[in-house]
Design a protein around this motif. Structure first.
Motif, mmCIF file in Angstrom:
data_model
loop_
_atom_site.group_PDB
_atom_site.id
_atom_site.type_symbol
_atom_site.label_atom_id
_atom_site.label_comp_id
_atom_site.label_asym_id
_atom_site.label_seq_id
_atom_site.Cartn_x
_atom_site.Cartn_y
_atom_site.Cartn_z
ATOM 1 N N GLY A 189 0.854 -1.194 0.000
ATOM 2 C CA GLY A 189 0.000 0.000 0.000
ATOM 3 C C GLY A 189 0.884 1.234 0.000
ATOM 4 O O GLY A 189 0.741 2.124 0.831
ATOM 5 N N ALA A 190 1.797 1.280 -0.989
ATOM 6 C CA ALA A 190 2.839 2.323 -1.004
ATOM 7 C C ALA A 190 2.280 3.699 -1.327
ATOM 8 O O ALA A 190 2.920 4.712 -1.051
ATOM 9 C CB ALA A 190 3.920 1.946 -2.008
ATOM 10 N N GLY A 191 1.101 3.766 -1.928
ATOM 11 C CA GLY A 191 0.490 5.058 -2.248
ATOM 12 C C GLY A 191 1.353 5.843 -3.205
ATOM 13 O O GLY A 191 1.855 5.328 -4.199
ATOM 14 N N TYR A 194 5.983 8.352 -0.909
ATOM 15 C CA TYR A 194 6.862 9.274 -0.171
ATOM 16 C C TYR A 194 7.825 8.501 0.722
ATOM 17 O O TYR A 194 9.036 8.727 0.728
ATOM 18 C CB TYR A 194 6.058 10.171 0.788
ATOM 19 C CG TYR A 194 4.940 10.950 0.198
ATOM 20 C CD1 TYR A 194 5.208 12.080 -0.578
ATOM 21 C CD2 TYR A 194 3.612 10.592 0.437
ATOM 22 C CE1 TYR A 194 4.173 12.820 -1.098
ATOM 23 C CE2 TYR A 194 2.582 11.335 -0.092
ATOM 24 C CZ TYR A 194 2.862 12.444 -0.853
ATOM 25 O OH TYR A 194 1.844 13.174 -1.373
ATOM 26 N N LEU A 195 7.221 7.585 1.502
ATOM 27 C CA LEU A 195 8.015 6.890 2.509
ATOM 28 C C LEU A 195 8.904 5.841 1.865
ATOM 29 O O LEU A 195 10.028 5.608 2.298
ATOM 30 C CB LEU A 195 7.085 6.262 3.550
ATOM 31 C CG LEU A 195 6.144 7.291 4.196
ATOM 32 C CD1 LEU A 195 5.021 6.627 4.953
ATOM 33 C CD2 LEU A 195 6.911 8.218 5.107
ATOM 34 N N GLU A 217 0.972 -1.401 -4.822
ATOM 35 C CA GLU A 217 -0.091 -0.399 -4.768
ATOM 36 C C GLU A 217 -1.170 -0.788 -5.777
ATOM 37 O O GLU A 217 -0.867 -1.206 -6.878
ATOM 38 C CB GLU A 217 0.522 0.984 -5.075
ATOM 39 C CG GLU A 217 -0.453 2.104 -5.313
ATOM 40 C CD GLU A 217 -1.470 2.309 -4.183
ATOM 41 O OE1 GLU A 217 -1.095 2.370 -3.006
ATOM 42 O OE2 GLU A 217 -2.683 2.383 -4.512
ATOM 43 N N GLN A 218 -2.449 -0.624 -5.343
ATOM 44 C CA GLN A 218 -3.525 -1.023 -6.255
ATOM 45 C C GLN A 218 -3.797 0.013 -7.346
ATOM 46 O O GLN A 218 -4.291 -0.320 -8.408
ATOM 47 C CB GLN A 218 -4.801 -1.329 -5.467
ATOM 48 C CG GLN A 218 -5.401 -0.152 -4.725
ATOM 49 C CD GLN A 218 -6.485 -0.567 -3.731
ATOM 50 O OE1 GLN A 218 -6.783 -1.743 -3.584
ATOM 51 N NE2 GLN A 218 -7.078 0.398 -3.065
ATOM 52 N N ARG A 219 -3.460 1.272 -7.081
ATOM 53 C CA ARG A 219 -3.770 2.312 -8.074
ATOM 54 C C ARG A 219 -2.705 2.402 -9.156
ATOM 55 O O ARG A 219 -1.550 2.741 -8.893
ATOM 56 C CB ARG A 219 -3.930 3.654 -7.370
ATOM 57 C CG ARG A 219 -5.319 3.828 -6.769
ATOM 58 C CD ARG A 219 -5.483 5.160 -6.110
ATOM 59 N NE ARG A 219 -5.136 6.275 -6.981
ATOM 60 C CZ ARG A 219 -5.064 7.541 -6.570
ATOM 61 N NH1 ARG A 219 -5.325 7.832 -5.308
ATOM 62 N NH2 ARG A 219 -4.741 8.513 -7.396
ATOM 63 N N GLY A 243 -1.083 -4.007 -7.851
ATOM 64 C CA GLY A 243 -1.731 -5.240 -7.414
ATOM 65 C C GLY A 243 -2.307 -5.097 -6.031
ATOM 66 O O GLY A 243 -2.179 -4.048 -5.386
ATOM 67 N N SER A 244 -2.973 -6.153 -5.604
ATOM 68 C CA SER A 244 -3.595 -6.100 -4.283
ATOM 69 C C SER A 244 -2.654 -6.710 -3.250
ATOM 70 O O SER A 244 -1.935 -7.683 -3.526
ATOM 71 C CB SER A 244 -4.942 -6.823 -4.334
ATOM 72 O OG SER A 244 -4.886 -8.006 -3.592
ATOM 73 N N LEU A 259 2.114 1.040 5.728
ATOM 74 C CA LEU A 259 1.845 2.283 6.442
ATOM 75 C C LEU A 259 0.527 2.864 5.980
ATOM 76 O O LEU A 259 0.351 3.173 4.799
ATOM 77 C CB LEU A 259 2.969 3.279 6.187
ATOM 78 C CG LEU A 259 4.341 2.780 6.661
ATOM 79 C CD1 LEU A 259 5.434 3.703 6.212
ATOM 80 C CD2 LEU A 259 4.362 2.611 8.166
ATOM 81 N N CYS A 262 -5.410 0.755 4.449
ATOM 82 C CA CYS A 262 -6.723 0.934 5.062
ATOM 83 C C CYS A 262 -7.280 -0.357 5.674
ATOM 84 O O CYS A 262 -7.170 -1.432 5.087
ATOM 85 C CB CYS A 262 -7.685 1.460 4.018
ATOM 86 S SG CYS A 262 -6.902 2.633 2.910
ATOM 87 N N ALA A 265 -6.608 -4.173 5.081
ATOM 88 C CA ALA A 265 -5.433 -4.307 4.201
ATOM 89 C C ALA A 265 -4.176 -4.465 5.071
ATOM 90 O O ALA A 265 -3.214 -5.130 4.683
ATOM 91 C CB ALA A 265 -5.310 -3.093 3.286
HETATM 92 C C1 LIG Z 1 -3.453 6.086 2.982
HETATM 93 S S1 LIG Z 1 -2.479 5.568 1.653
HETATM 94 C C2 LIG Z 1 -0.897 5.397 2.401
HETATM 95 C C3 LIG Z 1 0.233 5.460 1.424
HETATM 96 C C4 LIG Z 1 1.634 5.314 2.028
HETATM 97 N N1 LIG Z 1 1.865 4.013 2.579
HETATM 98 C C5 LIG Z 1 1.880 6.383 3.071
HETATM 99 O O1 LIG Z 1 1.823 6.059 4.263
HETATM 100 O O2 LIG Z 1 2.117 7.535 2.691
HETATM 101 C C6 LIG Z 1 -2.988 3.891 1.447
HETATM 102 C C7 LIG Z 1 -2.631 3.341 0.096
HETATM 103 O O3 LIG Z 1 -2.829 1.945 0.130
HETATM 104 C C8 LIG Z 1 -3.463 1.534 -1.067
HETATM 105 N N2 LIG Z 1 -4.202 0.327 -0.755
HETATM 106 C C9 LIG Z 1 -5.213 0.182 0.139
HETATM 107 N N3 LIG Z 1 -5.649 -1.078 0.167
HETATM 108 C C10 LIG Z 1 -4.897 -1.755 -0.714
HETATM 109 C C11 LIG Z 1 -4.880 -3.110 -1.135
HETATM 110 N N4 LIG Z 1 -5.706 -3.986 -0.603
HETATM 111 N N5 LIG Z 1 -3.978 -3.474 -2.075
HETATM 112 C C12 LIG Z 1 -3.103 -2.572 -2.595
HETATM 113 N N6 LIG Z 1 -3.080 -1.275 -2.236
HETATM 114 C C13 LIG Z 1 -3.968 -0.880 -1.309
HETATM 115 C C14 LIG Z 1 -4.354 2.704 -1.429
HETATM 116 O O4 LIG Z 1 -4.647 2.735 -2.815
HETATM 117 C C15 LIG Z 1 -3.514 3.884 -1.010
HETATM 118 O O5 LIG Z 1 -2.721 4.366 -2.048
#
Ligand SMILES: C[S@@+](CC[C@H](N)C(=O)[O-])C[C@H]1O[C@@H](n2cnc3c(N)ncnc32)[C@H](O)[C@@H]1O
Length: 396
Positions: A189-191, A194-195, A217-219, A243-244, A259, A262, A265
């Motif tokens: 869930g790297a988003g 940044y980190l 990251e899923q997006r 991917g998920s 980090l 959600c 996850a």
């Molecule tokens: C709140 S952001 C946090 C990003 C980063 N880790 C940070 O702390 O700055 C959560 C990220 O996790 C991704 N995410 C949430 N559930 C996921 C899943 N099941 N598989 C892949 N990515 C997921 C979301 O798309 C989002 O970009």
């Protein structure tokens, strides 16, 4: 005046200004080909344990390095830099600005009226070294955290603080367990990364560790953006995959991080990490909806009605119970856990981190039994049928 005279005079002016308490700062610029990654060096006075030192900030292409020296050592280092890696220097004192520039015929000295009217503050606090300095980190600019000059945007201050704190925590954990082998890290869930970028930069560029970092990251848009930046920065062992978390194969990972992934996850990431036998698991959970739903719908035996009547307290309780159970479930799987606030809640309410280190030996059967009882008692108390992580771990 020959070139040696000019340099000698300039260094004498530097020594005199420091000794007389009139030294403001010194800037070395215009690197030669021999300087490699080094772009510039700034020197300023600071107090370390009540003693005056000179703080050198070496600005490299992708990072800054700060080192403190005494006066004579500083003069020798500056002389050495000007004799190979740097072509010009400017000394700022309360009396004058004195420049030194390399010409074909040698160094040339020139004086101008003092542009600085005040001495800098000498407190060492101001010089507090961050793990990730904002200057020279072009990826932070590409990610929108800093402007082109490396100044952190006002609305990114909290993010920048988190980045540093997070790198600081991981730096300590990794140094404790460094085996000298390639370190495989998966960030679930790297988003926007940044980190992930900051951690990679610190480990690969500052500590020169052999690392392989993957952000999951899923997006798709974020994955494409981060991969573009990683390529532009020439961060060779950093990549992002779409991917998920629940489906990502972590086999071979030494460290798994999630980090602010959600709700469940975070559990998916912990489950994957445990199955990969990762030696370190670091999560900062956010949204605790699954357990909140169970707590609301269940028939707990707790005597906390005075708190549970209030939605805000149910939220807080759900957060504590979710993460408390996560830690117990990790302990049950042979990990030693720590749960703490990694930044002040003034900067983010999602500030709890769970760190789990895999233990070499199995837990004693009586300790396993105790953990099972404690998990069962907490669930019964709050009317929880199953924690999502438990369900995942029960699957074969
Ligand atoms: C709140 S952001 C946090 C990003 C980063 N880790 C940070 O702390 O700055 C959560 C990220 O996790 C991704 N995410 C949430 N559930 C996921 C899943 N099941 N598989 C892949 N990515 C997921 C979301 O798309 C989002 O970009």
């Amino acid at each position: 005046m020959d070139q040696d005279d000019a340099l000698t005079q300039w260094l004498a002016a530097f020594r005199d200004a420091v000794s007389a308490g009139k030294f403001v700062k010194l800037a070395l610029a215009k690197p030669t080909a021999a300087a490699g990654d080094l772009k510039a060096v700034d020197v300023r006075p600071i107090l370390v344990k009540e003693a005056l030192k000179l703080s050198f900030t070496y600005h490299y292409r992708t990072r800054d390095v700060v080192k403190n020296y005494g006066l004579e050592e500083s003069a020798a280092l500056i002389s050495e830099l000007l004799n190979g890696k740097i072509n010009s220097g400017r000394l700022y004192t309360l009396a004058a600005d004195i420049s030194l520039a390399r010409r074909e015929a040698g160094f040339k000295l020139s004086r101008a009226p003092a542009s600085q009217k005040r001495l800098p503050e000498l407190s060492h606090n101001r010089a507090k070294q961050r793990f990730i300095e904002s200057a020279g980190r072009t990826y932070l600019n590409r990610l929108g955290v800093t402007d082109a000059q490396g100044k952190v945007h006002k609305n990114s201050q909290d993010k920048f603080r988190q980045i540093n704190k997070y790198v600081e925590v991981l730096d300590g954990l990794i140094k404790q367990s460094d085996s000298g082998k390639k370190l495989r890290i998966v960030d679930m869930g790297a988003g926007k990364g940044y980190l992930t970028f900051a951690l990679y930069d610190h480990l690969a560029n500052s500590l020169k560790l052999d690392v392989d970092v993957v952000g999951v990251e899923q997006r798709e848009d974020l994955v494409a953006l981060c991969n573009d930046i990683a390529r532009a920065e020439d961060f060779k062992n950093l990549r992002f995959v779409q991917g998920s978390i629940a489906k990502h194969d972590c086999a071979g990972a030494d460290i798994v991080i999630a980090l602010h992934a959600c709700d469940t996850a975070t559990d998916d990431a912990i489950n994957k990490a445990i199955r990969a036998k990762a030696s370190l698991i670091v999560v900062a959970p956010c949204c605790h909806k699954q357990i909140r739903r169970e707590m609301e719908g269940g028939s707990g035996t707790h005597s906390l009605d005075v708190l549970m009547r209030h939605g805000t307290y149910v939220d807080r309780m759900a957060e504590m119970v979710t993460d408390g159970l996560r830690a117990e479930l990790l302990e049950l799987q042979g990990y030693k856990t720590k749960l703490f606030e990694f930044v002040s809640d003034a900067h983010t309410p999602k500030n709890v981190m769970i760190v789990a280190s895999r233990q070499a030996s199995d837990r004693r059967p009586e300790d396993v039994e105790k953990l099972r009882e404690s998990i069962a008692a907490t669930k019964a108390q709050f009317g929880i049928v199953t924690h999502h992580l438990e369900r995942l771990l029960d699957r074969s």
